[in-house]
Design a protein around this motif. Structure first.
Motif, PDB file in Angstrom:
ATOM      1  N   ARG A  73     -26.361  -2.847  32.490  1.00 40.44           N
ATOM      2  CA  ARG A  73     -26.330  -4.306  32.332  1.00 40.44           C
ATOM      3  C   ARG A  73     -25.800  -5.009  33.583  1.00 40.44           C
ATOM      4  NH1 ARG A  73     -23.555  -4.889  26.388  1.00 40.44           N
ATOM      5  NH2 ARG A  73     -24.901  -3.402  25.307  1.00 40.44           N
ATOM      6  N   GLU A  74     -25.121  -4.271  34.413  1.00 40.78           N
ATOM      7  CA  GLU A  74     -24.532  -4.871  35.624  1.00 40.78           C
ATOM      8  C   GLU A  74     -25.481  -4.759  36.821  1.00 40.78           C
ATOM      9  OE1 GLU A  74     -21.389  -6.160  35.264  1.00 40.78           O
ATOM     10  OE2 GLU A  74     -21.558  -5.541  33.157  1.00 40.78           O
ATOM     11  N   ARG A  75     -26.653  -4.256  36.607  1.00 42.09           N
ATOM     12  CA  ARG A  75     -27.596  -4.073  37.714  1.00 42.09           C
ATOM     13  C   ARG A  75     -27.892  -5.398  38.405  1.00 42.09           C
ATOM     14  NH1 ARG A  75     -31.169  -3.875  32.998  1.00 42.09           N
ATOM     15  NH2 ARG A  75     -32.002  -5.978  32.822  1.00 42.09           N
ATOM     16  N   SER A  76     -28.339  -5.295  39.631  1.00 45.36           N
ATOM     17  CA  SER A  76     -28.862  -6.485  40.298  1.00 45.36           C
ATOM     18  C   SER A  76     -30.373  -6.317  40.408  1.00 45.36           C
ATOM     19  CB  SER A  76     -28.232  -6.643  41.682  1.00 45.36           C
ATOM     20  OG  SER A  76     -28.532  -5.539  42.484  1.00 45.36           O
ATOM     21  N   SER A  77     -31.083  -7.382  40.176  1.00 49.28           N
ATOM     22  CA  SER A  77     -32.546  -7.305  40.218  1.00 49.28           C
ATOM     23  C   SER A  77     -33.019  -6.885  41.613  1.00 49.28           C
ATOM     24  CB  SER A  77     -33.156  -8.649  39.831  1.00 49.28           C
ATOM     25  OG  SER A  77     -32.723  -9.658  40.717  1.00 49.28           O
ATOM     26  N   ALA A  78     -32.190  -7.132  42.624  1.00 48.77           N
ATOM     27  CA  ALA A  78     -32.551  -6.729  43.986  1.00 48.77           C
ATOM     28  C   ALA A  78     -32.776  -5.217  44.065  1.00 48.77           C
ATOM     29  CB  ALA A  78     -31.458  -7.153  44.966  1.00 48.77           C
ATOM     30  N   ASP A  79     -31.944  -4.462  43.370  1.00 50.00           N
ATOM     31  CA  ASP A  79     -32.088  -3.009  43.382  1.00 50.00           C
ATOM     32  C   ASP A  79     -33.416  -2.584  42.759  1.00 50.00           C
ATOM     33  OD1 ASP A  79     -29.646  -2.744  44.598  1.00 50.00           O
ATOM     34  OD2 ASP A  79     -28.544  -2.288  42.761  1.00 50.00           O
ATOM     35  N   VAL A  80     -33.740  -3.226  41.668  1.00 48.17           N
ATOM     36  CA  VAL A  80     -35.005  -2.922  41.001  1.00 48.17           C
ATOM     37  C   VAL A  80     -36.173  -3.274  41.912  1.00 48.17           C
ATOM     38  CG1 VAL A  80     -36.444  -3.388  38.999  1.00 48.17           C
ATOM     39  CG2 VAL A  80     -33.953  -3.406  38.770  1.00 48.17           C
ATOM     40  N   LYS A  81     -36.075  -4.455  42.488  1.00 44.60           N
ATOM     41  CA  LYS A  81     -37.153  -4.924  43.348  1.00 44.60           C
ATOM     42  C   LYS A  81     -37.353  -3.991  44.544  1.00 44.60           C
ATOM     43  CE  LYS A  81     -38.862  -9.139  45.546  1.00 44.60           C
ATOM     44  NZ  LYS A  81     -38.716 -10.604  45.566  1.00 44.60           N
ATOM     45  N   ARG A  82     -36.271  -3.489  45.073  1.00 47.23           N
ATOM     46  CA  ARG A  82     -36.379  -2.603  46.232  1.00 47.23           C
ATOM     47  C   ARG A  82     -37.148  -1.334  45.881  1.00 47.23           C
ATOM     48  NH1 ARG A  82     -32.546   0.481  47.025  1.00 47.23           N
ATOM     49  NH2 ARG A  82     -31.015  -1.031  46.290  1.00 47.23           N
ATOM     50  N   VAL A  83     -36.843  -0.772  44.728  1.00 51.92           N
ATOM     51  CA  VAL A  83     -37.561   0.433  44.289  1.00 51.92           C
ATOM     52  C   VAL A  83     -39.055   0.127  44.171  1.00 51.92           C
ATOM     53  CG1 VAL A  83     -37.864   2.074  42.410  1.00 51.92           C
ATOM     54  CG2 VAL A  83     -35.564   1.383  43.084  1.00 51.92           C
ATOM     55  N   ALA A  84     -39.355  -1.003  43.560  1.00 54.08           N
ATOM     56  CA  ALA A  84     -40.765  -1.376  43.385  1.00 54.08           C
ATOM     57  C   ALA A  84     -41.441  -1.593  44.739  1.00 54.08           C
ATOM     58  CB  ALA A  84     -40.858  -2.641  42.536  1.00 54.08           C
TER      59      ALA A  84
ATOM     60  N   ASP B 115     -32.109 -10.815  43.460  1.00 57.68           N
ATOM     61  CA  ASP B 115     -30.752 -11.156  43.892  1.00 57.68           C
ATOM     62  C   ASP B 115     -29.739 -10.356  43.076  1.00 57.68           C
ATOM     63  OD1 ASP B 115     -30.872 -12.298  41.433  1.00 57.68           O
ATOM     64  OD2 ASP B 115     -30.972 -14.367  42.154  1.00 57.68           O
ATOM     65  N   HIS B 116     -28.555 -10.879  42.906  1.00 54.90           N
ATOM     66  CA  HIS B 116     -27.506 -10.135  42.217  1.00 54.90           C
ATOM     67  C   HIS B 116     -27.668 -10.157  40.702  1.00 54.90           C
ATOM     68  CE1 HIS B 116     -26.272 -14.306  41.917  1.00 54.90           C
ATOM     69  NE2 HIS B 116     -25.468 -13.969  40.937  1.00 54.90           N
ATOM     70  N   ARG B 117     -28.472 -11.085  40.209  1.00 58.52           N
ATOM     71  CA  ARG B 117     -28.610 -11.202  38.755  1.00 58.52           C
ATOM     72  C   ARG B 117     -29.383 -10.030  38.164  1.00 58.52           C
ATOM     73  NH1 ARG B 117     -31.143 -17.019  38.628  1.00 58.52           N
ATOM     74  NH2 ARG B 117     -31.897 -16.199  40.614  1.00 58.52           N
ATOM     75  N   PRO B 118     -29.067  -9.626  36.955  1.00 59.47           N
ATOM     76  CA  PRO B 118     -29.703  -8.449  36.346  1.00 59.47           C
ATOM     77  C   PRO B 118     -31.110  -8.718  35.808  1.00 59.47           C
ATOM     78  CG  PRO B 118     -28.062  -9.356  34.855  1.00 59.47           C
ATOM     79  CD  PRO B 118     -27.962 -10.141  36.122  1.00 59.47           C
TER      80      PRO B 118
END
Lengths: 160, 160
Positions: A73-84, B115-118
């Motif tokens: 739940r603490e993830r940042s969408s940036a991390d997801v986006k980077r993988v994609a 960004d930082h948001r999940p």
DNA sequence: CTTGACCTTCCTATCGTGGGAAGCCCCACC
DNA sequence: GGTGGGGCTTCCCACGATAGGAAGGTCAAG
């Protein structure tokens, strides 16, 4: 829910279910007294997630990352986006590589009369050096075919 | 010419040279008294042929066919062309598949603020069913995205 | 209680490539 | 004439993701 039902409702084969468990993509399923694996609806949701990620061509390793992020739940969408984005880059590279192959081969096939005669530009090309220049180091024919160079050199064949 | 020199001048690794011999893509090389493989200039030409065919993405089986045709003076160019055309068709199919994946993933990544948001549409998509409709059976959002359907269904993953 | 469908584990194959170990060979240098 | 280093040999293992199959246990319906 046993493995067959989990497979049917998630679209992941039983083979893959056991395999994913063995490589720790999914946690060890709990078991009945007889040793049968038990799956919950939540497990099936995870499996569907994985199945869709595979459908998008993501590697198991990237899916591992994504599942981890998904459940965090603490993830940042940036991390997801980077993988994609990394995967998109790899897809682009692969598409470019395949397209270069395709174009070369298509041009050669177009130039081949395709009848009973043995003469064939396809064989001639394979024989002679993927569109000249490789042999003598000096391009002697028609250099206005930039696309013919793309597939050469460092082609990491086992990467795909 | 020993295997190292044949490898260097043909661009085929020694590993692959021995492998190609083991699967009868090339004939058993003759040997020195000590058991070293010996290659002729003709052999190296065949190896270069094979190398270029691999660079065009052709499978070993197709290359077997092509080498056979290449060495057959009675061949018809139609046979060669057919092999090439079949491979082009497979490349096209693969390119289409990869492109569908790429487009879907790119669109999702574009929609992700990163960004930082999940909150993340990529995870949402993987979670929810590859652009809705899978869940409820009724498409409720925007159906004007024909490309999103292409990557689903029967994807022979191990074919490539 | 039997039968058939399902589950279990374990091994094999795919496809093309690379890595590495153990052991033999060859040449050049001293 | 040794010796050392590089090349050769074979054989096994690994990858990535998936499928097939064998041998055996289990479950539920008839």
């Amino acid at each position: 829910m046993n493995i067959g039902q989990a497979s049917a409702t998630s679209g992941v084969s039983t083979k893959m279910l056991r395999y994913y468990e063995s490589i720790d993509l999914i946690p060890q399923a709990s078991r009945t007294e007889a040793g049968y694996r038990i799956y919950s609806v939540k497990d099936v949701n995870t499996l569907r997630f994985i199945r869709r990620a595979r459908d998008l061509g993501l590697s198991i390793n990237r899916i591992k990352l994504l599942v981890g992020l998904w459940q965090d739940r603490e993830r940042s969408s940036a991390d997801v986006k980077r993988v994609a984005t990394e995967h998109v880059a790899e897809l682009d590279a692969k598409i470019l590589e395949l397209t270069a192959m395709r174009d070369t081969l298509q041009d050669l096939a177009d130039a081949c009369h395709g009848d009973h005669r043995p003469d064939c530009p396809i064989l001639h090309d394979l024989e002679g050096g993927g569109r000249l220049s490789t042999q003598a180091g000096v391009v002697t024919k028609d250099a206005s075919h930039p696309k013919y160079g793309t597939a050469h050199g460092a082609i990491p064949r086992h990467e795909a």
